[in-house]
Design a protein around this motif. Structure first.
Motif, PDB file in Angstrom:
ATOM      1  N   GLU A 108     -12.962  -4.489  -7.096  1.00  0.00           N
ATOM      2  CA  GLU A 108     -13.615  -3.872  -8.259  1.00  0.00           C
ATOM      3  C   GLU A 108     -14.664  -2.842  -7.875  1.00  0.00           C
ATOM      4  OE1 GLU A 108     -14.035  -6.262 -11.915  1.00  0.00           O
ATOM      5  OE2 GLU A 108     -13.989  -7.976 -10.550  1.00  0.00           O
ATOM      6  N   LYS A 109     -15.053  -2.835  -6.605  1.00  0.00           N
ATOM      7  CA  LYS A 109     -16.122  -1.913  -6.192  1.00  0.00           C
ATOM      8  C   LYS A 109     -15.603  -0.505  -5.941  1.00  0.00           C
ATOM      9  CE  LYS A 109     -18.578  -5.022  -3.260  1.00  0.00           C
ATOM     10  NZ  LYS A 109     -17.496  -5.959  -3.303  1.00  0.00           N
ATOM     11  N   ILE A 110     -16.537   0.419  -5.989  1.00  0.00           N
ATOM     12  CA  ILE A 110     -16.176   1.834  -5.943  1.00  0.00           C
ATOM     13  C   ILE A 110     -15.494   2.233  -4.619  1.00  0.00           C
ATOM     14  CG2 ILE A 110     -18.386   2.743  -5.036  1.00  0.00           C
ATOM     15  CD1 ILE A 110     -16.660   4.074  -8.130  1.00  0.00           C
ATOM     16  N   ASP A 111     -15.814   1.521  -3.548  1.00  0.00           N
ATOM     17  CA  ASP A 111     -15.202   1.835  -2.252  1.00  0.00           C
ATOM     18  C   ASP A 111     -13.860   1.147  -2.036  1.00  0.00           C
ATOM     19  OD1 ASP A 111     -16.811   3.672  -0.805  1.00  0.00           O
ATOM     20  OD2 ASP A 111     -18.378   2.144  -0.719  1.00  0.00           O
ATOM     21  N   ASP A 112     -13.466   0.321  -3.016  1.00  0.00           N
ATOM     22  CA  ASP A 112     -12.248  -0.471  -2.838  1.00  0.00           C
ATOM     23  C   ASP A 112     -10.986   0.317  -3.173  1.00  0.00           C
ATOM     24  OD1 ASP A 112     -13.731  -2.649  -2.020  1.00  0.00           O
ATOM     25  OD2 ASP A 112     -13.919  -3.470  -4.042  1.00  0.00           O
ATOM     26  N   LEU A 113     -10.786   1.402  -2.462  1.00  0.00           N
ATOM     27  CA  LEU A 113      -9.595   2.232  -2.653  1.00  0.00           C
ATOM     28  C   LEU A 113      -9.110   2.635  -1.267  1.00  0.00           C
ATOM     29  CD1 LEU A 113      -8.007   3.851  -5.009  1.00  0.00           C
ATOM     30  CD2 LEU A 113      -9.271   5.815  -4.150  1.00  0.00           C
ATOM     31  N   GLU A 114      -7.816   2.475  -1.015  1.00  0.00           N
ATOM     32  CA  GLU A 114      -7.281   2.842   0.310  1.00  0.00           C
ATOM     33  C   GLU A 114      -6.077   3.747   0.153  1.00  0.00           C
ATOM     34  OE1 GLU A 114      -6.096  -0.729   2.341  1.00  0.00           O
ATOM     35  OE2 GLU A 114      -8.125  -1.548   2.347  1.00  0.00           O
ATOM     36  N   PRO A 115      -5.997   4.787   0.997  1.00  0.00           N
ATOM     37  CA  PRO A 115      -4.750   5.568   1.018  1.00  0.00           C
ATOM     38  C   PRO A 115      -3.627   4.610   1.411  1.00  0.00           C
ATOM     39  CG  PRO A 115      -6.447   6.618   2.354  1.00  0.00           C
ATOM     40  CD  PRO A 115      -6.971   5.263   1.987  1.00  0.00           C
ATOM     41  N   PHE A 116      -2.466   4.775   0.804  1.00  0.00           N
ATOM     42  CA  PHE A 116      -1.383   3.847   1.089  1.00  0.00           C
ATOM     43  C   PHE A 116      -0.367   4.471   2.035  1.00  0.00           C
ATOM     44  CE2 PHE A 116       2.794   1.930   0.054  1.00  0.00           C
ATOM     45  CZ  PHE A 116       2.517   0.656   0.502  1.00  0.00           C
ATOM     46  N   VAL A 117      -0.241   3.882   3.212  1.00  0.00           N
ATOM     47  CA  VAL A 117       0.751   4.323   4.194  1.00  0.00           C
ATOM     48  C   VAL A 117       1.628   3.102   4.494  1.00  0.00           C
ATOM     49  CG1 VAL A 117       1.106   5.301   6.493  1.00  0.00           C
ATOM     50  CG2 VAL A 117      -0.921   5.947   5.159  1.00  0.00           C
ATOM     51  N   PRO A 118       2.902   3.126   4.010  1.00  0.00           N
ATOM     52  CA  PRO A 118       3.747   1.934   4.144  1.00  0.00           C
ATOM     53  C   PRO A 118       3.768   1.351   5.564  1.00  0.00           C
ATOM     54  CG  PRO A 118       4.851   3.567   2.787  1.00  0.00           C
ATOM     55  CD  PRO A 118       3.592   4.216   3.288  1.00  0.00           C
ATOM     56  N   ARG A 119       3.892   2.222   6.561  1.00  0.00           N
ATOM     57  CA  ARG A 119       3.996   1.728   7.945  1.00  0.00           C
ATOM     58  C   ARG A 119       2.751   0.936   8.358  1.00  0.00           C
ATOM     59  NH1 ARG A 119       2.253   4.097  12.042  1.00  0.00           N
ATOM     60  NH2 ARG A 119       2.017   6.059  10.923  1.00  0.00           N
ATOM     61  N   LYS A 120       1.584   1.462   7.981  1.00  0.00           N
ATOM     62  CA  LYS A 120       0.335   0.769   8.336  1.00  0.00           C
ATOM     63  C   LYS A 120       0.214  -0.542   7.564  1.00  0.00           C
ATOM     64  CE  LYS A 120      -2.666   4.535   9.670  1.00  0.00           C
ATOM     65  NZ  LYS A 120      -3.639   5.480   9.104  1.00  0.00           N
ATOM     66  N   PHE A 121       0.620  -0.479   6.303  1.00  0.00           N
ATOM     67  CA  PHE A 121       0.536  -1.661   5.451  1.00  0.00           C
ATOM     68  C   PHE A 121       1.398  -2.784   6.027  1.00  0.00           C
ATOM     69  CE2 PHE A 121       1.795  -4.178   1.733  1.00  0.00           C
ATOM     70  CZ  PHE A 121       0.566  -4.390   1.131  1.00  0.00           C
ATOM     71  N   VAL A 122       2.616  -2.424   6.446  1.00  0.00           N
ATOM     72  CA  VAL A 122       3.530  -3.434   6.998  1.00  0.00           C
ATOM     73  C   VAL A 122       3.011  -3.942   8.342  1.00  0.00           C
ATOM     74  CG1 VAL A 122       5.873  -3.831   7.864  1.00  0.00           C
ATOM     75  CG2 VAL A 122       5.530  -2.582   5.728  1.00  0.00           C
ATOM     76  N   ALA A 123       2.431  -3.045   9.131  1.00  0.00           N
ATOM     77  CA  ALA A 123       1.873  -3.469  10.421  1.00  0.00           C
ATOM     78  C   ALA A 123       0.806  -4.539  10.189  1.00  0.00           C
ATOM     79  CB  ALA A 123       1.290  -2.265  11.166  1.00  0.00           C
ATOM     80  N   ARG A 124       0.021  -4.339   9.140  1.00  0.00           N
ATOM     81  CA  ARG A 124      -1.023  -5.321   8.826  1.00  0.00           C
ATOM     82  C   ARG A 124      -0.426  -6.631   8.328  1.00  0.00           C
ATOM     83  NH1 ARG A 124      -5.647  -2.107   5.830  1.00  0.00           N
ATOM     84  NH2 ARG A 124      -4.436  -2.809   4.049  1.00  0.00           N
ATOM     85  N   LEU A 125       0.659  -6.500   7.546  1.00  0.00           N
ATOM     86  CA  LEU A 125       1.335  -7.698   7.035  1.00  0.00           C
ATOM     87  C   LEU A 125       1.866  -8.567   8.163  1.00  0.00           C
ATOM     88  CD1 LEU A 125       3.900  -6.876   4.196  1.00  0.00           C
ATOM     89  CD2 LEU A 125       1.846  -8.245   4.027  1.00  0.00           C
ATOM     90  N   LEU A 126       2.443  -7.886   9.154  1.00  0.00           N
ATOM     91  CA  LEU A 126       3.065  -8.628  10.251  1.00  0.00           C
ATOM     92  C   LEU A 126       2.034  -9.102  11.260  1.00  0.00           C
ATOM     93  CD1 LEU A 126       6.406  -6.684  10.889  1.00  0.00           C
ATOM     94  CD2 LEU A 126       5.964  -8.601   9.408  1.00  0.00           C
ATOM     95  N   GLY A 127       0.776  -8.751  11.012  1.00  0.00           N
ATOM     96  CA  GLY A 127      -0.332  -9.271  11.802  1.00  0.00           C
ATOM     97  C   GLY A 127      -0.484  -8.580  13.136  1.00  0.00           C
TER      98      GLY A 127
END
Ligand code: GDP
Length: 294
Positions: free
Chosen positions: A275-294
Protein backbone atom coordinates in the motif's frame (compact mmCIF):
# COMPACT_ATOMS: atom_id res chain seq x y z
CA UNK A 1 2.19 -14.50 -3.69
CA UNK A 2 3.82 -16.74 -1.11
CA UNK A 3 1.69 -19.68 -1.99
CA UNK A 4 2.52 -19.49 -5.73
CA UNK A 5 6.17 -19.44 -4.78
CA UNK A 6 5.74 -22.31 -2.32
CA UNK A 7 3.90 -24.34 -4.94
CA UNK A 8 6.63 -23.81 -7.52
CA UNK A 9 9.37 -24.55 -4.99
CA UNK A 10 7.66 -27.82 -4.21
CA UNK A 11 7.83 -28.73 -7.90
CA UNK A 12 11.54 -27.90 -7.93
CA UNK A 13 12.21 -29.99 -4.85
CA UNK A 14 10.29 -32.86 -6.39
CA UNK A 15 12.53 -32.64 -9.45
CA UNK A 16 15.63 -32.54 -7.26
CA UNK A 17 14.58 -35.56 -5.24
CA UNK A 18 13.61 -37.65 -8.24
CA UNK A 19 15.59 -40.82 -8.85
CA UNK A 20 15.38 -41.79 -12.50
CA UNK A 21 13.26 -38.99 -13.89
CA UNK A 22 11.48 -41.52 -16.10
CA UNK A 23 8.04 -40.85 -17.59
CA UNK A 24 6.33 -41.93 -14.38
CA UNK A 25 8.29 -39.47 -12.28
CA UNK A 26 7.91 -36.81 -14.94
CA UNK A 27 4.13 -37.24 -14.91
CA UNK A 28 4.01 -36.90 -11.17
CA UNK A 29 6.15 -33.73 -11.32
CA UNK A 30 3.85 -32.30 -13.99
CA UNK A 31 0.83 -33.06 -11.81
CA UNK A 32 2.47 -31.21 -8.93
CA UNK A 33 3.08 -28.24 -11.24
CA UNK A 34 -0.54 -28.32 -12.40
CA UNK A 35 -1.72 -28.28 -8.80
CA UNK A 36 0.49 -25.29 -8.01
CA UNK A 37 -0.65 -23.35 -11.08
CA UNK A 38 -4.34 -24.10 -10.57
CA UNK A 39 -4.05 -23.02 -6.96
CA UNK A 40 -2.63 -19.73 -8.20
CA UNK A 41 -5.73 -19.45 -10.41
CA UNK A 42 -3.91 -19.85 -13.72
CA UNK A 43 -6.50 -20.68 -16.38
CA UNK A 44 -6.93 -24.40 -17.05
CA UNK A 45 -6.15 -23.97 -20.73
CA UNK A 46 -2.80 -22.33 -19.93
CA UNK A 47 -2.00 -24.99 -17.33
CA UNK A 48 -2.55 -27.74 -19.90
CA UNK A 49 -0.50 -25.91 -22.51
CA UNK A 50 2.50 -25.39 -20.26
CA UNK A 51 2.31 -29.01 -19.03
CA UNK A 52 2.35 -30.35 -22.57
CA UNK A 53 5.19 -28.11 -23.65
CA UNK A 54 7.38 -29.00 -20.69
CA UNK A 55 6.81 -32.71 -21.22
CA UNK A 56 7.39 -32.51 -24.95
CA UNK A 57 10.55 -30.46 -24.62
CA UNK A 58 11.99 -32.69 -21.94
CA UNK A 59 11.31 -35.87 -23.91
CA UNK A 60 12.14 -34.62 -27.40
CA UNK A 61 14.82 -31.98 -27.13
CA UNK A 62 18.40 -33.04 -27.08
CA UNK A 63 19.87 -32.49 -23.63
CA UNK A 64 23.08 -30.46 -23.64
CA UNK A 65 26.14 -32.50 -22.62
CA UNK A 66 27.33 -32.07 -19.06
CA UNK A 67 23.89 -31.36 -17.64
CA UNK A 68 21.92 -33.81 -15.57
CA UNK A 69 18.33 -34.64 -16.49
CA UNK A 70 17.26 -32.73 -13.37
CA UNK A 71 19.10 -29.59 -14.45
CA UNK A 72 17.53 -29.80 -17.89
CA UNK A 73 14.02 -30.14 -16.48
CA UNK A 74 14.52 -27.23 -14.10
CA UNK A 75 15.80 -25.10 -16.97
CA UNK A 76 12.76 -26.01 -19.11
CA UNK A 77 10.44 -25.25 -16.18
CA UNK A 78 12.14 -21.89 -15.74
CA UNK A 79 11.83 -21.01 -19.46
CA UNK A 80 8.20 -22.04 -19.65
CA UNK A 81 7.23 -20.10 -16.52
CA UNK A 82 8.88 -17.03 -18.05
CA UNK A 83 6.79 -17.62 -21.19
CA UNK A 84 3.62 -18.07 -19.17
CA UNK A 85 4.17 -14.76 -17.42
CA UNK A 86 4.97 -12.70 -20.48
CA UNK A 87 8.19 -13.88 -22.09
CA UNK A 88 11.54 -12.18 -22.48
CA UNK A 89 10.68 -8.52 -22.17
CA UNK A 90 13.03 -6.01 -20.68
CA UNK A 91 12.26 -2.91 -22.68
CA UNK A 92 11.49 0.13 -20.53
CA UNK A 93 8.83 2.68 -21.27
CA UNK A 94 10.28 5.35 -23.56
CA UNK A 95 9.25 8.78 -22.28
CA UNK A 96 8.89 10.54 -25.62
CA UNK A 97 7.55 13.04 -26.61
CA UNK A 98 7.55 15.45 -23.69
CA UNK A 99 5.16 16.14 -22.06
CA UNK A 100 4.34 12.46 -21.98
CA UNK A 101 0.71 11.80 -21.14
CA UNK A 102 -0.22 8.57 -19.37
CA UNK A 103 -3.89 7.78 -18.88
CA UNK A 104 -4.78 5.24 -16.21
CA UNK A 105 -7.90 3.12 -16.59
CA UNK A 106 -9.36 0.30 -14.50
CA UNK A 107 -12.41 -0.56 -12.47
CA UNK A 108 -13.02 0.88 -9.04
CA UNK A 109 -11.00 -0.83 -6.35
CA UNK A 110 -8.34 -2.04 -8.78
CA UNK A 111 -5.86 0.23 -7.05
CA UNK A 112 -5.83 2.84 -9.79
CA UNK A 113 -5.52 5.99 -7.69
CA UNK A 114 -2.85 4.48 -5.44
CA UNK A 115 -1.01 3.32 -8.57
CA UNK A 116 -1.19 6.84 -10.05
CA UNK A 117 0.67 8.10 -6.97
CA UNK A 118 3.19 5.26 -7.13
CA UNK A 119 3.93 5.84 -10.81
CA UNK A 120 4.35 9.56 -10.18
CA UNK A 121 6.81 8.73 -7.41
CA UNK A 122 8.65 6.24 -9.64
CA UNK A 123 9.22 8.78 -12.42
CA UNK A 124 9.98 11.61 -10.02
CA UNK A 125 12.78 9.48 -8.61
CA UNK A 126 14.07 9.02 -12.16
CA UNK A 127 14.39 12.79 -12.36
CA UNK A 128 11.24 13.76 -14.26
CA UNK A 129 8.94 16.65 -13.35
CA UNK A 130 5.62 14.90 -12.90
CA UNK A 131 2.02 16.10 -12.63
CA UNK A 132 -1.12 14.24 -11.60
CA UNK A 133 -4.60 15.00 -12.90
CA UNK A 134 -7.64 13.89 -10.89
CA UNK A 135 -10.14 13.16 -13.67
CA UNK A 136 -12.26 10.70 -11.69
CA UNK A 137 -15.32 12.87 -11.29
CA UNK A 138 -17.46 10.00 -10.02
CA UNK A 139 -15.94 8.52 -6.89
CA UNK A 140 -16.29 10.89 -3.96
CA UNK A 141 -12.91 11.05 -2.31
CA UNK A 142 -10.87 10.31 -5.43
CA UNK A 143 -9.92 14.00 -5.66
CA UNK A 144 -8.73 14.25 -2.02
CA UNK A 145 -6.94 10.92 -2.22
CA UNK A 146 -4.93 11.89 -5.31
CA UNK A 147 -4.25 15.39 -4.00
CA UNK A 148 -2.81 13.96 -0.81
CA UNK A 149 -0.73 11.47 -2.77
CA UNK A 150 0.62 14.27 -4.97
CA UNK A 151 1.56 16.29 -1.91
CA UNK A 152 3.27 13.41 -0.18
CA UNK A 153 5.26 12.50 -3.30
CA UNK A 154 5.99 16.14 -4.05
CA UNK A 155 4.62 16.34 -7.59
CA UNK A 156 2.27 18.80 -9.27
CA UNK A 157 -1.45 18.27 -9.08
CA UNK A 158 -4.53 19.44 -10.93
CA UNK A 159 -8.10 18.77 -9.90
CA UNK A 160 -11.45 20.53 -9.55
CA UNK A 161 -14.02 18.92 -7.26
CA UNK A 162 -16.77 21.13 -8.73
CA UNK A 163 -16.21 20.03 -12.33
CA UNK A 164 -18.44 17.13 -13.47
CA UNK A 165 -17.17 16.87 -17.02
CA UNK A 166 -14.13 14.58 -16.99
CA UNK A 167 -13.02 15.55 -20.51
CA UNK A 168 -12.91 19.29 -20.01
CA UNK A 169 -11.37 18.82 -16.56
CA UNK A 170 -8.60 16.58 -17.92
CA UNK A 171 -7.94 18.95 -20.84
CA UNK A 172 -7.58 21.88 -18.48
CA UNK A 173 -5.39 19.78 -16.22
CA UNK A 174 -3.05 18.79 -19.03
CA UNK A 175 -2.80 22.37 -20.27
CA UNK A 176 -2.15 23.75 -16.78
CA UNK A 177 0.46 21.15 -15.88
CA UNK A 178 2.19 21.46 -19.24
CA UNK A 179 2.52 25.22 -18.75
CA UNK A 180 3.90 24.55 -15.28
CA UNK A 181 6.63 22.45 -16.85
CA UNK A 182 5.44 18.90 -16.24
CA UNK A 183 7.31 16.34 -18.35
CA UNK A 184 5.07 13.43 -17.45
CA UNK A 185 1.36 13.94 -16.89
CA UNK A 186 -0.58 11.09 -15.30
CA UNK A 187 -4.36 11.19 -15.64
CA UNK A 188 -6.41 9.19 -13.14
CA UNK A 189 -9.84 8.37 -14.58
CA UNK A 190 -13.10 7.05 -13.14
CA UNK A 191 -13.48 3.35 -12.34
CA UNK A 192 -17.10 3.45 -11.36
CA UNK A 193 -19.94 4.88 -13.39
CA UNK A 194 -23.67 4.53 -13.84
CA UNK A 195 -22.93 1.15 -15.42
CA UNK A 196 -20.14 -0.59 -17.30
CA UNK A 197 -21.27 0.72 -20.68
CA UNK A 198 -21.13 4.34 -19.62
CA UNK A 199 -17.74 3.75 -18.02
CA UNK A 200 -16.38 2.34 -21.29
CA UNK A 201 -18.00 5.21 -23.19
CA UNK A 202 -16.25 7.76 -20.97
CA UNK A 203 -12.92 5.98 -21.35
CA UNK A 204 -13.33 6.02 -25.14
CA UNK A 205 -14.13 9.72 -25.24
CA UNK A 206 -11.25 10.56 -22.90
CA UNK A 207 -8.86 8.61 -25.10
CA UNK A 208 -10.07 10.32 -28.25
CA UNK A 209 -10.01 13.81 -26.76
CA UNK A 210 -6.84 13.67 -24.66
CA UNK A 211 -4.73 11.61 -27.08
CA UNK A 212 -2.53 10.13 -24.33
CA UNK A 213 0.86 8.76 -25.36
CA UNK A 214 0.22 5.65 -23.31
CA UNK A 215 -2.72 4.03 -21.57
CA UNK A 216 -2.10 1.80 -18.55
CA UNK A 217 -4.79 -0.62 -17.42
CA UNK A 218 -4.70 -1.29 -13.68
CA UNK A 219 -5.96 -4.68 -12.48
CA UNK A 220 -6.08 -6.30 -9.06
CA UNK A 221 -4.00 -9.48 -8.57
CA UNK A 222 -6.45 -10.86 -6.02
CA UNK A 223 -8.93 -11.30 -8.88
CA UNK A 224 -6.67 -13.96 -10.41
CA UNK A 225 -7.60 -15.12 -13.90
CA UNK A 226 -10.82 -13.05 -13.72
CA UNK A 227 -8.73 -10.06 -14.79
CA UNK A 228 -8.84 -11.57 -18.30
CA UNK A 229 -12.42 -10.38 -18.62
CA UNK A 230 -11.48 -6.84 -17.60
CA UNK A 231 -8.57 -6.86 -20.00
CA UNK A 232 -10.93 -7.81 -22.84
CA UNK A 233 -13.63 -5.29 -21.90
CA UNK A 234 -11.15 -2.39 -21.75
CA UNK A 235 -9.44 -3.58 -24.92
CA UNK A 236 -12.64 -2.87 -26.82
CA UNK A 237 -12.77 0.69 -25.51
CA UNK A 238 -9.16 1.77 -25.58
CA UNK A 239 -5.87 0.47 -27.01
CA UNK A 240 -3.94 0.25 -23.76
CA UNK A 241 -0.32 -0.70 -24.15
CA UNK A 242 0.55 -1.69 -20.64
CA UNK A 243 -0.95 -3.25 -17.56
CA UNK A 244 -0.15 -2.68 -13.91
CA UNK A 245 -1.08 -5.60 -11.67
CA UNK A 246 -1.66 -4.21 -8.18
CA UNK A 247 -1.84 -6.07 -4.85
CA UNK A 248 0.68 -8.75 -5.80
CA UNK A 249 1.74 -8.79 -2.14
CA UNK A 250 0.01 -11.53 -0.28
CA UNK A 251 -2.17 -12.54 -3.22
CA UNK A 252 -2.07 -16.28 -3.81
CA UNK A 253 -3.68 -15.58 -7.18
CA UNK A 254 -0.97 -13.28 -8.53
CA UNK A 255 0.32 -15.96 -10.89
CA UNK A 256 -3.16 -16.31 -12.34
CA UNK A 257 -3.51 -12.58 -12.91
CA UNK A 258 -0.07 -12.24 -14.52
CA UNK A 259 -0.58 -15.21 -16.84
CA UNK A 260 -4.06 -14.01 -17.82
CA UNK A 261 -2.65 -10.61 -18.82
CA UNK A 262 0.21 -12.24 -20.75
CA UNK A 263 -2.27 -14.52 -22.54
CA UNK A 264 -4.24 -11.47 -23.65
CA UNK A 265 -1.05 -10.24 -25.31
CA UNK A 266 -0.76 -7.18 -23.10
CA UNK A 267 2.45 -6.38 -21.34
CA UNK A 268 2.68 -6.08 -17.56
CA UNK A 269 4.89 -3.06 -16.95
CA UNK A 270 4.70 -2.76 -13.17
CA UNK A 271 3.43 -4.75 -10.23
CA UNK A 272 2.11 -3.21 -7.03
CA UNK A 273 3.52 -4.94 -3.97
CA UNK A 274 1.99 -3.03 -1.06
CA UNK A 275 0.00 0.00 0.00
CA UNK A 276 2.97 2.33 0.37
CA UNK A 277 4.10 4.75 -2.27
CA UNK A 278 7.37 2.89 -2.91
CA UNK A 279 5.62 -0.44 -3.32
CA UNK A 280 5.83 -0.53 -7.11
CA UNK A 281 8.26 -2.66 -9.13
CA UNK A 282 9.00 -2.82 -12.84
CA UNK A 283 7.92 -6.26 -13.95
CA UNK A 284 10.49 -8.40 -15.75
CA UNK A 285 9.21 -12.00 -16.13
CA UNK A 286 12.71 -13.53 -16.11
CA UNK A 287 13.67 -11.80 -12.86
CA UNK A 288 10.33 -12.60 -11.30
CA UNK A 289 10.71 -16.30 -12.10
CA UNK A 290 14.31 -16.30 -10.88
CA UNK A 291 13.02 -15.04 -7.55
CA UNK A 292 10.24 -17.63 -7.52
CA UNK A 293 12.68 -20.45 -8.02
CA UNK A 294 14.76 -19.07 -5.17
P1 GDP B 1 -9.20 2.71 -7.12
O1 GDP B 1 -10.64 2.66 -6.71
O2 GDP B 1 -8.92 1.79 -8.25
O3 GDP B 1 -8.67 4.07 -7.36
O4 GDP B 1 -8.39 2.03 -5.90
P2 GDP B 1 -7.51 2.66 -4.74
O5 GDP B 1 -6.25 3.22 -5.29
O6 GDP B 1 -8.32 3.53 -3.87
O7 GDP B 1 -7.11 1.32 -3.97
C1 GDP B 1 -8.04 0.46 -3.36
C2 GDP B 1 -7.38 -0.20 -2.15
O8 GDP B 1 -6.33 -1.05 -2.58
C3 GDP B 1 -6.75 0.79 -1.20
O9 GDP B 1 -7.00 0.37 0.12
C4 GDP B 1 -5.25 0.68 -1.50
O10 GDP B 1 -4.45 0.98 -0.39
C5 GDP B 1 -5.14 -0.77 -1.88
N1 GDP B 1 -3.98 -1.05 -2.76
C6 GDP B 1 -3.65 -0.47 -3.94
N2 GDP B 1 -2.54 -1.02 -4.45
C7 GDP B 1 -2.13 -1.98 -3.57
C8 GDP B 1 -1.05 -2.92 -3.55
O11 GDP B 1 -0.19 -3.01 -4.44
N3 GDP B 1 -0.99 -3.74 -2.45
C9 GDP B 1 -1.93 -3.71 -1.46
N4 GDP B 1 -1.78 -4.55 -0.43
N5 GDP B 1 -2.95 -2.83 -1.45
C10 GDP B 1 -3.06 -1.99 -2.50
Amino acid sequence: MESFKEGILQVVSKIKSSVLLDTKELDSIIRELQRALLKADVEVKLVLEISERIKKRFLEEEHPPGFSKKDVLIKILYDELVNLLGGETTEELAIKPIPYKIMLVGIEGSGKTTTAGKIANYFKKKGYRVGLVAADTYRPGAYDQLKMLAESVGVMFYGDPQERDAVSLAKKGIETLEKAGAQIIIIDTAGRHKDENSLMEEVKVLYRELKPNSVFLVVDATQGSAVARQARAFREAVPYGYVVVSKMDGSAKGGGALSAVAASNARVLFIGVGEKIDDLEPFVPRKFVARLLG
